[in-house]
Design an enzyme around this catalytic site. Structure first.
Site, short mmCIF file in Angstrom:
data_model
loop_
_atom_site.label_atom_id
_atom_site.label_comp_id
_atom_site.label_asym_id
_atom_site.label_seq_id
_atom_site.Cartn_x
_atom_site.Cartn_y
_atom_site.Cartn_z
CE LYS A 101 -3.27 2.66 2.71
NZ LYS A 101 -3.92 2.84 4.02
N GLY A 162 -8.52 9.31 10.00
CA GLY A 162 -8.72 9.35 11.44
C GLY A 162 -9.84 10.25 11.92
CB ALA A 188 -8.61 7.26 5.17
N GLY A 189 -11.37 7.56 6.95
CA GLY A 189 -12.45 8.49 7.24
C GLY A 189 -13.80 7.88 7.54
CG ASN A 210 -6.53 2.02 12.31
OD1 ASN A 210 -6.78 1.47 13.38
ND2 ASN A 210 -5.36 2.56 12.07
CB THR A 211 -9.76 6.05 13.38
OG1 THR A 211 -8.42 6.29 12.96
CG2 THR A 211 -10.10 6.97 14.53
#
Length: 259
Positions: A101, A162, A188-189, A210-211
């Site tokens: 990645k 995040g 992401a997001g 993730n977050t």
């Protein structure tokens, strides 16, 4: 029933949930992976052998494919070097093969990926035998350039990394899905399972999170919620969503019952 596997770099995966590892404690990684049903875990090179006493690899269940990323790279040259270091450390032997990645960030305020440097890294890594998976700011022309440079898929951010803001760039991501002949992995997001489901309904090939999970009050339960939402969204996409109508359309007859 026909198989609906996700294919990346010649490898097939039954799960369309890619889990990030950046914000988990070592002890919670195992439960997050198991509850999410994730078969791919992204891993920054700096998290390997963080200390002599604790190695993140010891906390990852067997059979999980590790996807190294170039987190920390500020330009294409650094991204290529990080990928080569991952190869030298034997990351390819941990299941990902030559997949990598690409993550290049020069913007310190919003942490948006640098598309121009990412295009350069795609070409350099593809020429070096890697299978690049570029994380990018949603842009059709940049995505096309990455594919021409050797990218195997496109990984646009849904919102600032995040932030848990959700599908901020939904309209552009939908354009990428409809216009590009490649897999779009929303990265992401994403902050809620419902948002992951919506992205999958649009036709995204997979979701990376993730977050949203790591910051929840119950990590295993949230991981399971994301898993189920992604499956539901994929099934809805495969089934074919009903067309929208500007007027009401009764599902049952409104007249004639007592006539």
């Amino acid at each position: 029933m026909q198989s609906d596997s996700l294919t990346l770099g010649g490898k097939e995966f039954q799960s369309r949930f890619i889990l990030g590892s950046g914000k988990y404690s070592h002890e919670l990684i195992d439960s997050a992976i198991n509850e999410a049903g994730a078969q791919i875990l992204t891993l920054a090179l700096r998290r390997i052998n963080e200390s002599k006493e604790r190695n993140i690899l010891d906390f990852i269940p067997k059979g999980v494919t590790l996807l190294p990323n170039t987190s920390g790279a500020r330009n294409a040259k650094e991204a290529v070097r990080i990928a080569q270091l991952a190869r030298e450390l034997g990351c390819g032997e941990l299941g990902c093969g030559e997949l990598v990645k690409i993550e290049i960030i020069t913007d310190s305020k919003f942490l948006f990926p640098d598309n121009a440097e990412t295009i350069k890294a795609c070409e350099a890594l593809a020429n070096d035998g890697f299978v690049p998976m570029p994380y990018m700011f949603p842009d059709l022309n940049a995505a096309r350039a990455m594919l021409s440079a050797g990218a195997s898929c496109i990984m646009p951010l849904a919102a600032p990394i995040g932030s848990n803001q959700g599908l901020v760039f939904k309209d552009i991501i939908e354009i990428l899905i409809n216009e590009l002949d490649t897999q779009i992995i929303v990265d992401a997001g994403i902050g809620r399972p419902s948002q992951a489901c919506e992205a999958m309904e649009m036709g995204a090939a997979a979701i990376m999170a993730n977050t949203a999970i790591a910051s929840s009050k119950n990590i295993p339960l949230m991981a399971r919620a994301f898993k189920e939402a992604i499956i539901a969204g994929r099934n809805a996409y495969l089934a074919g969503l009903g067309a929208k109508s500007k007027s009401a359309n009764a599902s049952s007859p409104l007249t004639g019952f007592l006539d």
